[in-house]
Design a protein around this motif. Sequence first.
Motif, mmCIF file in Angstrom:
data_model
loop_
_atom_site.group_PDB
_atom_site.id
_atom_site.type_symbol
_atom_site.label_atom_id
_atom_site.label_comp_id
_atom_site.label_asym_id
_atom_site.label_seq_id
_atom_site.Cartn_x
_atom_site.Cartn_y
_atom_site.Cartn_z
ATOM 1 N N ILE A 65 0.837 -1.206 0.000
ATOM 2 C CA ILE A 65 0.000 0.000 0.000
ATOM 3 C C ILE A 65 0.870 1.253 0.000
ATOM 4 C CG2 ILE A 65 -1.656 1.336 1.364
ATOM 5 C CD1 ILE A 65 -2.832 -1.447 2.200
ATOM 6 N N ALA A 66 1.898 1.270 0.855
ATOM 7 C CA ALA A 66 2.771 2.445 0.945
ATOM 8 C C ALA A 66 3.511 2.714 -0.368
ATOM 9 C CB ALA A 66 3.770 2.264 2.086
ATOM 10 N N SER A 67 3.836 1.663 -1.097
ATOM 11 C CA SER A 67 4.557 1.833 -2.366
ATOM 12 C C SER A 67 3.609 1.992 -3.553
ATOM 13 C CB SER A 67 5.471 0.632 -2.615
ATOM 14 O OG SER A 67 4.720 -0.527 -2.910
ATOM 15 N N GLU A 68 2.314 2.096 -3.251
ATOM 16 C CA GLU A 68 1.280 2.216 -4.283
ATOM 17 C C GLU A 68 1.330 1.061 -5.273
ATOM 18 O OE1 GLU A 68 0.760 6.097 -5.934
ATOM 19 O OE2 GLU A 68 1.063 7.069 -4.000
ATOM 20 N N GLY A 69 1.593 -0.129 -4.735
ATOM 21 C CA GLY A 69 1.554 -1.336 -5.546
ATOM 22 C C GLY A 69 2.853 -1.721 -6.215
ATOM 23 N N ASP A 70 3.898 -0.934 -6.001
ATOM 24 C CA ASP A 70 5.175 -1.238 -6.653
ATOM 25 C C ASP A 70 5.926 -2.396 -6.003
ATOM 26 O OD1 ASP A 70 4.822 0.719 -8.565
ATOM 27 O OD2 ASP A 70 5.919 2.246 -7.423
ATOM 28 N N ILE A 71 5.764 -2.576 -4.687
ATOM 29 C CA ILE A 71 6.477 -3.634 -3.968
ATOM 30 C C ILE A 71 5.475 -4.701 -3.544
ATOM 31 C CG2 ILE A 71 7.920 -4.198 -1.987
ATOM 32 C CD1 ILE A 71 8.864 -1.250 -2.040
ATOM 33 N N ARG A 72 5.686 -5.908 -4.041
ATOM 34 C CA ARG A 72 4.769 -7.022 -3.766
ATOM 35 C C ARG A 72 5.564 -8.150 -3.117
ATOM 36 N NH1 ARG A 72 0.105 -6.506 -7.079
ATOM 37 N NH2 ARG A 72 -0.302 -8.712 -6.783
ATOM 38 N N GLY A 73 5.382 -8.310 -1.809
ATOM 39 C CA GLY A 73 6.100 -9.347 -1.082
ATOM 40 C C GLY A 73 5.507 -10.735 -1.307
ATOM 41 N N ALA A 74 6.325 -11.736 -1.055
ATOM 42 C CA ALA A 74 5.904 -13.129 -1.253
ATOM 43 C C ALA A 74 4.754 -13.514 -0.322
ATOM 44 C CB ALA A 74 7.089 -14.061 -1.040
ATOM 45 N N ARG A 75 4.767 -13.021 0.899
ATOM 46 C CA ARG A 75 3.690 -13.363 1.842
ATOM 47 C C ARG A 75 2.361 -12.745 1.413
ATOM 48 N NH1 ARG A 75 7.769 -12.643 6.596
ATOM 49 N NH2 ARG A 75 8.425 -14.804 6.846
ATOM 50 N N LEU A 76 2.420 -11.526 0.902
ATOM 51 C CA LEU A 76 1.195 -10.908 0.397
ATOM 52 C C LEU A 76 0.674 -11.687 -0.805
ATOM 53 C CD1 LEU A 76 -0.950 -8.683 0.342
ATOM 54 C CD2 LEU A 76 0.619 -7.339 -1.080
ATOM 55 N N GLU A 77 1.557 -12.066 -1.706
ATOM 56 C CA GLU A 77 1.139 -12.838 -2.876
ATOM 57 C C GLU A 77 0.462 -14.140 -2.458
ATOM 58 O OE1 GLU A 77 1.025 -12.056 -6.063
ATOM 59 O OE2 GLU A 77 1.942 -10.110 -5.702
ATOM 60 N N ALA A 78 1.031 -14.811 -1.457
ATOM 61 C CA ALA A 78 0.445 -16.064 -0.971
ATOM 62 C C ALA A 78 -0.937 -15.819 -0.383
ATOM 63 C CB ALA A 78 1.356 -16.710 0.065
ATOM 64 N N ALA A 79 -1.085 -14.736 0.372
ATOM 65 C CA ALA A 79 -2.378 -14.417 0.977
ATOM 66 C C ALA A 79 -3.415 -14.075 -0.088
ATOM 67 C CB ALA A 79 -2.227 -13.263 1.971
ATOM 68 N N LEU A 80 -3.020 -13.296 -1.089
ATOM 69 C CA LEU A 80 -3.952 -12.927 -2.158
ATOM 70 C C LEU A 80 -4.397 -14.159 -2.936
ATOM 71 C CD1 LEU A 80 -2.239 -9.676 -3.536
ATOM 72 C CD2 LEU A 80 -4.204 -9.839 -1.984
ATOM 73 N N GLN A 81 -3.456 -15.048 -3.215
ATOM 74 C CA GLN A 81 -3.809 -16.282 -3.921
ATOM 75 C C GLN A 81 -4.771 -17.122 -3.086
ATOM 76 O OE1 GLN A 81 -0.209 -18.302 -5.009
ATOM 77 N NE2 GLN A 81 0.405 -16.704 -6.446
ATOM 78 N N GLN A 82 -4.510 -17.220 -1.801
ATOM 79 C CA GLN A 82 -5.379 -18.004 -0.917
ATOM 80 C C GLN A 82 -6.791 -17.415 -0.863
ATOM 81 O OE1 GLN A 82 -3.850 -19.193 2.917
ATOM 82 N NE2 GLN A 82 -5.755 -18.565 3.846
ATOM 83 N N ILE A 83 -6.876 -16.109 -0.709
ATOM 84 C CA ILE A 83 -8.186 -15.451 -0.647
ATOM 85 C C ILE A 83 -8.956 -15.689 -1.945
ATOM 86 C CG2 ILE A 83 -9.350 -13.212 -0.602
ATOM 87 C CD1 ILE A 83 -7.049 -12.288 1.310
ATOM 88 N N ARG A 84 -8.296 -15.504 -3.064
ATOM 89 C CA ARG A 84 -8.973 -15.678 -4.359
ATOM 90 C C ARG A 84 -9.346 -17.134 -4.624
ATOM 91 N NH1 ARG A 84 -5.824 -11.000 -6.101
ATOM 92 N NH2 ARG A 84 -7.381 -9.363 -6.175
ATOM 93 N N ARG A 85 -8.547 -18.055 -4.122
ATOM 94 C CA ARG A 85 -8.857 -19.478 -4.288
ATOM 95 C C ARG A 85 -10.084 -19.849 -3.442
ATOM 96 N NH1 ARG A 85 -4.099 -21.079 -3.508
ATOM 97 N NH2 ARG A 85 -4.223 -21.348 -1.255
#
Length: 104
Positions: A65-85
Amino acid sequence: MSRFALLTAAALITAAGGASASSFVATTDTVGKALANSSEWTTDLTFDDDDKVLLAARDDAATFIASEGDIRGARLEAALQQIRRQAPQLQADDRQLAEAILAR
């Protein structure tokens, strides 16, 4: 109401914060649909492992959020994938979900 449903609602409500009147109506319709649909699938979920993934993603969500979407960490990616799944009917974007993870 389950934690995941609250997370979903928080993400969608956050998105409505800066919306104009016409888009606010569309957003509230989306929130209503998400909450109505969430009761159908949340009873099948266990939240112990889900909570761990979402809680681990908080720092990455804040950075995203602070980077306005420029920095995407691995843990966030895992959480987003889990939520969408688990909730493929969600119409939230990555920022909305990251905000909801932080609000958790």
